[in-house]
Every structure is written in C-alpha cells, then in structure tokens.
Design a protein around this motif. Structure first.
Motif, PDB file in Angstrom:
ATOM      1  N   TRP A  78      46.257  19.853  42.532  1.00  0.00           N
ATOM      2  CA  TRP A  78      45.626  19.891  41.215  1.00  0.00           C
ATOM      3  C   TRP A  78      44.627  21.036  41.086  1.00  0.00           C
ATOM      4  O   TRP A  78      44.299  21.461  39.981  1.00  0.00           O
ATOM      5  N   ARG A  79      44.182  21.596  42.202  1.00  0.00           N
ATOM      6  CA  ARG A  79      43.234  22.702  42.171  1.00  0.00           C
ATOM      7  C   ARG A  79      43.910  24.069  42.104  1.00  0.00           C
ATOM      8  O   ARG A  79      43.238  25.079  41.871  1.00  0.00           O
ATOM      9  N   ARG A  80      45.199  24.120  42.304  1.00  0.00           N
ATOM     10  CA  ARG A  80      45.909  25.400  42.283  1.00  0.00           C
ATOM     11  C   ARG A  80      45.703  26.091  40.931  1.00  0.00           C
ATOM     12  O   ARG A  80      45.899  25.504  39.876  1.00  0.00           O
ATOM     13  N   GLY A  81      45.275  27.355  40.974  1.00  0.00           N
ATOM     14  CA  GLY A  81      45.104  28.130  39.755  1.00  0.00           C
ATOM     15  C   GLY A  81      43.817  27.858  39.004  1.00  0.00           C
ATOM     16  O   GLY A  81      43.646  28.355  37.888  1.00  0.00           O
ATOM     17  N   SER A  82      42.896  27.113  39.614  1.00  0.00           N
ATOM     18  CA  SER A  82      41.687  26.712  38.891  1.00  0.00           C
ATOM     19  C   SER A  82      40.551  27.719  38.974  1.00  0.00           C
ATOM     20  O   SER A  82      39.544  27.570  38.278  1.00  0.00           O
ATOM     21  N   SER A  83      40.693  28.745  39.796  1.00  0.00           N
ATOM     22  CA  SER A  83      39.567  29.663  40.027  1.00  0.00           C
ATOM     23  C   SER A  83      39.340  30.624  38.871  1.00  0.00           C
ATOM     24  O   SER A  83      38.237  31.147  38.707  1.00  0.00           O
ATOM     25  N   GLY A  84      40.362  30.901  38.092  1.00  0.00           N
ATOM     26  CA  GLY A  84      40.241  31.892  37.036  1.00  0.00           C
ATOM     27  C   GLY A  84      40.320  33.320  37.522  1.00  0.00           C
ATOM     28  O   GLY A  84      40.153  34.255  36.742  1.00  0.00           O
ATOM     29  N   VAL A  85      40.594  33.507  38.809  1.00  0.00           N
ATOM     30  CA  VAL A  85      40.661  34.855  39.374  1.00  0.00           C
ATOM     31  C   VAL A  85      42.070  35.427  39.262  1.00  0.00           C
ATOM     32  O   VAL A  85      42.245  36.637  39.114  1.00  0.00           O
ATOM     33  N   PHE A  86      43.078  34.551  39.317  1.00  0.00           N
ATOM     34  CA  PHE A  86      44.471  34.987  39.302  1.00  0.00           C
ATOM     35  C   PHE A  86      45.218  34.366  38.116  1.00  0.00           C
ATOM     36  O   PHE A  86      44.929  33.233  37.710  1.00  0.00           O
ATOM     37  N   GLY A  87      46.166  35.108  37.594  1.00  0.00           N
ATOM     38  CA  GLY A  87      46.973  34.608  36.499  1.00  0.00           C
ATOM     39  C   GLY A  87      48.097  33.719  36.997  1.00  0.00           C
ATOM     40  O   GLY A  87      48.271  33.516  38.205  1.00  0.00           O
ATOM     41  N   PRO A  88      48.906  33.188  36.082  1.00  0.00           N
ATOM     42  CA  PRO A  88      50.013  32.304  36.467  1.00  0.00           C
ATOM     43  C   PRO A  88      51.022  32.956  37.413  1.00  0.00           C
ATOM     44  O   PRO A  88      51.702  32.266  38.176  1.00  0.00           O
ATOM     45  N   ASP A  89      51.120  34.286  37.345  1.00  0.00           N
ATOM     46  CA  ASP A  89      52.042  35.001  38.225  1.00  0.00           C
ATOM     47  C   ASP A  89      51.433  35.299  39.587  1.00  0.00           C
ATOM     48  O   ASP A  89      52.063  35.930  40.438  1.00  0.00           O
ATOM     49  N   GLY A  90      50.188  34.866  39.814  1.00  0.00           N
ATOM     50  CA  GLY A  90      49.530  35.092  41.093  1.00  0.00           C
ATOM     51  C   GLY A  90      48.839  36.426  41.214  1.00  0.00           C
ATOM     52  O   GLY A  90      48.211  36.705  42.241  1.00  0.00           O
ATOM     53  N   ARG A  91      48.916  37.247  40.175  1.00  0.00           N
ATOM     54  CA  ARG A  91      48.281  38.563  40.221  1.00  0.00           C
ATOM     55  C   ARG A  91      46.820  38.453  39.780  1.00  0.00           C
ATOM     56  O   ARG A  91      46.482  37.663  38.901  1.00  0.00           O
ATOM     57  N   ALA A  92      45.978  39.258  40.413  1.00  0.00           N
ATOM     58  CA  ALA A  92      44.555  39.231  40.091  1.00  0.00           C
ATOM     59  C   ALA A  92      44.327  39.699  38.663  1.00  0.00           C
ATOM     60  O   ALA A  92      44.897  40.702  38.212  1.00  0.00           O
ATOM     61  N   LEU A  93      43.494  38.955  37.941  1.00  0.00           N
ATOM     62  CA  LEU A  93      43.104  39.326  36.598  1.00  0.00           C
ATOM     63  C   LEU A  93      41.932  40.299  36.668  1.00  0.00           C
ATOM     64  O   LEU A  93      41.206  40.334  37.667  1.00  0.00           O
ATOM     65  N   PRO A  94      41.723  41.086  35.615  1.00  0.00           N
ATOM     66  CA  PRO A  94      40.471  41.843  35.556  1.00  0.00           C
ATOM     67  C   PRO A  94      39.312  40.882  35.773  1.00  0.00           C
ATOM     68  O   PRO A  94      39.320  39.771  35.228  1.00  0.00           O
ATOM     69  N   GLN A  95      38.343  41.266  36.552  1.00  0.00           N
ATOM     70  CA  GLN A  95      37.362  40.292  37.015  1.00  0.00           C
ATOM     71  C   GLN A  95      36.472  39.739  35.927  1.00  0.00           C
ATOM     72  O   GLN A  95      35.782  38.748  36.141  1.00  0.00           O
TER      73      GLN A  95
END
Length: 208
Positions: free
Chosen positions: A186-203
C-alpha cells in the motif's frame, strides 16, 4: 509475493508486520522524503550506528540517540569534545562504539563545511536515480546501486566517514530516494518522488 494483508486491508512486506515498532516505521516513515539538513544528518548518523547491527536495535534506541546528540543539530554535534565522547561511551542507551561516535562528530563538521558548496541536501539528492527499482518481493531488493556507490564516494571526498555504498543505499531507501516498497504494497508510489512509470519526477513536482 511476500506481502501480508493486515486487518486494515493494507498489504505490507513481512518484515513490516513483525513488530508494532516496525509497522509504525513502515507505515509512516520508511521511504518518506527527507530534504532538510538536520533531518538528513540524523538519518545519516543513525545509518552509521546501524552498520553491523539490526535496524530494530537503532529504532529501539532512537529517542535516546536524539537526547544525547541534542536532536542531531549539526552545529551542536560538531562542537562535541573528548569529554562528550567519553560521556557517550558511558551511555548504555545508545550504541557505544567509539569510532562511530567520533565519525558522527566529524560528519557534523563535514556537514557544516558543505554549506559553502550547496549543502548536504543538495549533495545527497543530486544522486537521485532516474528510475527507481520495482521489486516484486523483498528478496528482489538490492543492497547497493550505482548511485549509492557514487554518493559514498562524494561524501568520503568531503570528509564523511562510515558512508559505504551499502550504508548509503539504506539511507536512500529510508529518505525516499528509491522506492523499494514491493509492488503491491500500500506504500508503493507514496513518496511523490517517482511517477507511475518509476521515473523520477522534477523534484518540485508532486506525483498524481
């Protein structure tokens, strides 16, 4: 999948439900981004003390660590004297390892020195991977990465100690620089650092 679904309907890895302490840590802290200097210095220091020990040992002693290291304020720790080292060596509430205590003091001094060159948060987060791993099970989680090796080298060059690649990968996990929550947690993807594709978002860009 080594995930366990709790009474709350949330799936977690088995280690996260092995104790109430681990459950709280997993649900509220592991993988949550930390970007401030004091917070990063505390996390780095705790990882230093964890070397060769279980993380549960550190969590159990964390509040005492905070007390005796004055909440890990770098300026305060950097001014510790030999008398402070002896004081800490006599405190059974923490890990009494002289080399790690002395390393924490010198790491505080190195943290202060970094302020003239962007600071500790910039140095650490500049090693954010372009893509986060997507482990199917906890067994798939790696112990080091190219980024943790590079971070280790960068910190050592600036005078930090006890910052090997494995220790730095554990730090990256803890502060949200990789999302090592197993797929399905349930915590997967919760950080807001990476998008759904696993790529890092602009910080400065939150995840959808």
């Amino acid at each position: 999948m080594d995930l366990i679904v709790g009474d709350d309907g949330r799936a977690r890895p088995s280690w996260a439900v092995s104790s109430p302490m681990y459950l709280e840590y997993y649900d509220t802290e592991w993988g949550v981004p930390v970007r401030d200097e004091r917070g990063l210095f505390e996390r780095l220091s705790l990882e230093v003390f964890q070397c060769g020990l279980s993380w549960s040992t550190i969590l159990n002693k964390r509040e005492r660590f905070r007390e005796v290291f004055h909440d890990f304020v770098p300026d305060t720790v950097a001014a510790f004297s030999e008398a402070d080292v002896e004081r800490l060596m006599g405190d059974a509430g923490i890990v009494r390892n002289r080399r790690k205590i002395e390393a924490t003091i010198s790491n505080a001094q190195a943290t202060i020195a970094l302020r003239d060159d962007g600071g500790l948060p910039l140095l650490i987060w500049s090693h954010l991977p372009e893509v986060t791993p997507a482990p199917a099970t906890m067994a798939d989680i790696q112990a080091v990465s190219a980024e943790s090796v590079a971070l280790s080298k960068a910190l050592k060059k600036r005078g930090f100690r006890f910052v090997g690649p494995t220790t730095m990968y554990a730090l990256m996990q803890a502060i949200g620089m990789v999302d090592d929550h197993p797929v399905g947690s349930w915590r997967r993807g919760s950080s807001g650092v990476f998008g759904p594709d696993g790529r890092a978002l602009p910080q400065d860009q939150p995840a959808d």
